[in-house]
Design a protein around this motif. Structure first.
Motif, PDB file in Angstrom:
ATOM      1  N   ALA A  95       1.169  -1.257   0.061  1.00  0.00           N
ATOM      2  CA  ALA A  95       0.118  -0.247  -0.152  1.00  0.00           C
ATOM      3  C   ALA A  95       0.630   1.294  -0.205  1.00  0.00           C
ATOM      4  O   ALA A  95       0.322   1.986  -0.889  1.00  0.00           O
ATOM      5  CB  ALA A  95      -0.630   0.421   0.867  1.00  0.00           C
ATOM      6  N   ALA A  96       1.866   1.260   0.419  1.00  0.00           N
ATOM      7  CA  ALA A  96       3.116   2.296   0.986  1.00  0.00           C
ATOM      8  C   ALA A  96       3.249   2.340  -0.483  1.00  0.00           C
ATOM      9  O   ALA A  96       3.515   2.983  -1.068  1.00  0.00           O
ATOM     10  CB  ALA A  96       3.295   2.361   2.156  1.00  0.00           C
ATOM     11  N   ASN A  97       4.327   1.564  -0.946  1.00  0.00           N
ATOM     12  CA  ASN A  97       4.794   1.615  -2.152  1.00  0.00           C
ATOM     13  C   ASN A  97       4.025   2.108  -3.438  1.00  0.00           C
ATOM     14  O   ASN A  97       4.559   2.897  -3.976  1.00  0.00           O
ATOM     15  CB  ASN A  97       5.785   0.291  -2.492  1.00  0.00           C
ATOM     16  CG  ASN A  97       6.436   0.330  -3.208  1.00  0.00           C
ATOM     17  OD1 ASN A  97       5.833  -0.125  -5.173  1.00  0.00           O
ATOM     18  ND2 ASN A  97       7.267   0.723  -3.576  1.00  0.00           N
ATOM     19  N   HIS A  98       2.587   2.032  -3.795  1.00  0.00           N
ATOM     20  CA  HIS A  98       1.708   2.342  -4.150  1.00  0.00           C
ATOM     21  C   HIS A  98       1.462   3.856  -4.292  1.00  0.00           C
ATOM     22  O   HIS A  98       1.782   4.143  -5.056  1.00  0.00           O
ATOM     23  CB  HIS A  98       0.517   1.171  -4.222  1.00  0.00           C
ATOM     24  CG  HIS A  98      -0.550   2.319  -4.801  1.00  0.00           C
ATOM     25  ND1 HIS A  98      -0.516   1.336  -6.210  1.00  0.00           N
ATOM     26  CD2 HIS A  98      -1.530   3.001  -4.803  1.00  0.00           C
ATOM     27  CE1 HIS A  98      -1.556   2.237  -7.063  1.00  0.00           C
ATOM     28  NE2 HIS A  98      -2.196   2.913  -5.860  1.00  0.00           N
ATOM     29  N   LEU A  99       1.086   4.117  -3.038  1.00  0.00           N
ATOM     30  CA  LEU A  99       1.077   5.782  -3.234  1.00  0.00           C
ATOM     31  C   LEU A  99       2.274   6.461  -3.348  1.00  0.00           C
ATOM     32  O   LEU A  99       2.422   7.146  -3.440  1.00  0.00           O
ATOM     33  CB  LEU A  99       1.059   5.962  -1.519  1.00  0.00           C
ATOM     34  CG  LEU A  99      -1.258   4.972  -1.200  1.00  0.00           C
ATOM     35  CD1 LEU A  99      -1.281   5.822  -0.043  1.00  0.00           C
ATOM     36  CD2 LEU A  99      -1.808   6.134  -2.065  1.00  0.00           C
ATOM     37  N   THR A 100       3.446   5.449  -2.527  1.00  0.00           N
ATOM     38  CA  THR A 100       4.798   6.550  -2.505  1.00  0.00           C
ATOM     39  C   THR A 100       4.757   6.884  -4.443  1.00  0.00           C
ATOM     40  O   THR A 100       5.827   7.593  -4.939  1.00  0.00           O
ATOM     41  CB  THR A 100       5.874   5.748  -2.412  1.00  0.00           C
ATOM     42  OG1 THR A 100       5.797   5.476  -0.890  1.00  0.00           O
ATOM     43  CG2 THR A 100       7.090   6.757  -1.709  1.00  0.00           C
ATOM     44  N   VAL A 101       4.116   5.611  -5.326  1.00  0.00           N
ATOM     45  CA  VAL A 101       4.901   6.168  -6.596  1.00  0.00           C
ATOM     46  C   VAL A 101       4.494   7.818  -7.405  1.00  0.00           C
ATOM     47  O   VAL A 101       5.005   7.964  -7.421  1.00  0.00           O
ATOM     48  CB  VAL A 101       4.298   4.579  -7.484  1.00  0.00           C
ATOM     49  CG1 VAL A 101       5.019   5.063  -9.048  1.00  0.00           C
ATOM     50  CG2 VAL A 101       5.277   3.799  -7.489  1.00  0.00           C
ATOM     51  N   TYR A 102       2.968   7.466  -6.511  1.00  0.00           N
ATOM     52  CA  TYR A 102       1.852   8.877  -7.274  1.00  0.00           C
ATOM     53  C   TYR A 102       2.720   9.921  -6.656  1.00  0.00           C
ATOM     54  O   TYR A 102       2.163  11.114  -7.295  1.00  0.00           O
ATOM     55  CB  TYR A 102       0.440   8.228  -6.908  1.00  0.00           C
ATOM     56  CG  TYR A 102      -0.079   7.599  -7.694  1.00  0.00           C
ATOM     57  CD1 TYR A 102      -0.866   7.714  -9.139  1.00  0.00           C
ATOM     58  CD2 TYR A 102      -0.399   6.133  -7.502  1.00  0.00           C
ATOM     59  CE1 TYR A 102      -0.335   6.912  -9.794  1.00  0.00           C
ATOM     60  CE2 TYR A 102      -1.228   4.857  -8.259  1.00  0.00           C
ATOM     61  CZ  TYR A 102      -1.423   5.616  -9.590  1.00  0.00           C
ATOM     62  OH  TYR A 102      -1.966   4.497 -10.306  1.00  0.00           O
ATOM     63  N   ALA A 103       3.037   9.741  -5.068  1.00  0.00           N
ATOM     64  CA  ALA A 103       3.828  11.179  -4.457  1.00  0.00           C
ATOM     65  C   ALA A 103       4.491  11.961  -5.411  1.00  0.00           C
ATOM     66  O   ALA A 103       4.401  12.835  -5.601  1.00  0.00           O
ATOM     67  CB  ALA A 103       4.429  10.762  -3.351  1.00  0.00           C
ATOM     68  N   GLN A 104       5.341  11.055  -5.683  1.00  0.00           N
ATOM     69  CA  GLN A 104       6.695  11.282  -6.160  1.00  0.00           C
ATOM     70  C   GLN A 104       6.409  11.704  -7.748  1.00  0.00           C
ATOM     71  O   GLN A 104       7.250  12.660  -7.915  1.00  0.00           O
ATOM     72  CB  GLN A 104       7.767   9.867  -6.742  1.00  0.00           C
ATOM     73  CG  GLN A 104       8.638   9.490  -5.314  1.00  0.00           C
ATOM     74  CD  GLN A 104       9.715   7.994  -5.451  1.00  0.00           C
ATOM     75  OE1 GLN A 104       9.218   7.847  -6.619  1.00  0.00           O
ATOM     76  NE2 GLN A 104      10.166   8.153  -4.519  1.00  0.00           N
ATOM     77  N   ALA A 105       5.587  11.453  -7.903  1.00  0.00           N
ATOM     78  CA  ALA A 105       5.312  12.224 -10.158  1.00  0.00           C
ATOM     79  C   ALA A 105       5.022  13.079  -9.467  1.00  0.00           C
ATOM     80  O   ALA A 105       4.400  13.971 -10.821  1.00  0.00           O
ATOM     81  CB  ALA A 105       4.265  10.519 -10.204  1.00  0.00           C
TER      82      ALA A 105
END
Length: 216
Positions: A95-105
């Motif tokens: 879950a955290a990894n999924h959201l981290t990708v969007y946050a970085q983008a």
């Protein structure tokens, strides 16, 4: 505090082959309220939301967010948070990894990931793979994604789907709080009973046409 925006649908029409999915829809959704977008399955709700989010091109008419079409928003994730599909997560990622990708983008601080997971009650499963999540947990993760950019507009397609009674009560409180902060909250559902304790305003469509707009 994030600014809510007016959502404007003007003469919106969309046809798929011989099916007229949206038929001359004109409506307005104001900030500071939870607005339910109601209609039976197949009424054209999801198509309308997809047009609003720039995923489907209308045959005619327009849908704007604060007077601007979605494609022209300068910071889409910080303006509109949307959940259209609860199962569109990679099952092998946490879950955290999924959201981290969007946050970085989107150029958002990584601290937002922990904040939104806490808001939706998933902090204790942040490291778990999404493939093992129940439908209700996926709905919460979708909501976390929608909240990531702290947007002024939230567009949620059937967000209570898969939530247990406690989860529905929690969702109700969250949506009301987001609206109280001045955000625009548009929630689709095919069940009035599911949303009537949550919403301030209604848009009801049937066969792609607006049949009612006003207070509950």
């Amino acid at each position: 505090m994030p600014d809510g925006q007016v959502l404007d649908f003007s003469g919106l029409t969309k046809q798929f082959g011989s099916v007229l999915a949206v038929d001359g829809l004109t409506a307005r959704v104001e900030p500071g309220a939870v607005t339910a977008f109601l209609g039976p399955n197949g009424a054209g709700k999801t198509t309308t939301l997809r047009i609003l989010l720039g995923l489907v091109r209308p045959g005619s008419g327009s849908a704007t967010i604060g007077g601007v079409p979605y494609a022209k928003l300068r910071q889409p994730l910080q303006t509109v948070g949307a959940v259209l599909e609860a199962s569109s997560f990679h099952p092998g990622r946490s879950a955290a990894n999924h959201l981290t990708v969007y946050a970085q983008a989107a150029g958002l601080p990584s601290s937002r990931v922990d904040e939104v997971l806490g808001t939706v009650g998933l902090a204790d499963v942040a490291g778990r793979k999404v493939g093992g999540f129940s439908l209700g947990m996926r709905q919460r993760l979708g909501l976390a994604y929608a909240l990531l950019g702290d947007p002024g507009v939230l567009v949620l397609d059937e967000p209570a789907n898969g939530l247990d009674p406690e989860g529905i009560k929690w969702l109700r409180g969250l949506l009301r709080e987001l609206a109280r902060q001045g955000r625009t909250v548009l929630v689709s559902s095919h069940l009035l009973a599911e949303v009537q304790q949550t919403v301030d305003q209604l848009l009801i469509i049937a066969r792609g046409r607006l049949v009612f707009q006003g207070a509950l």
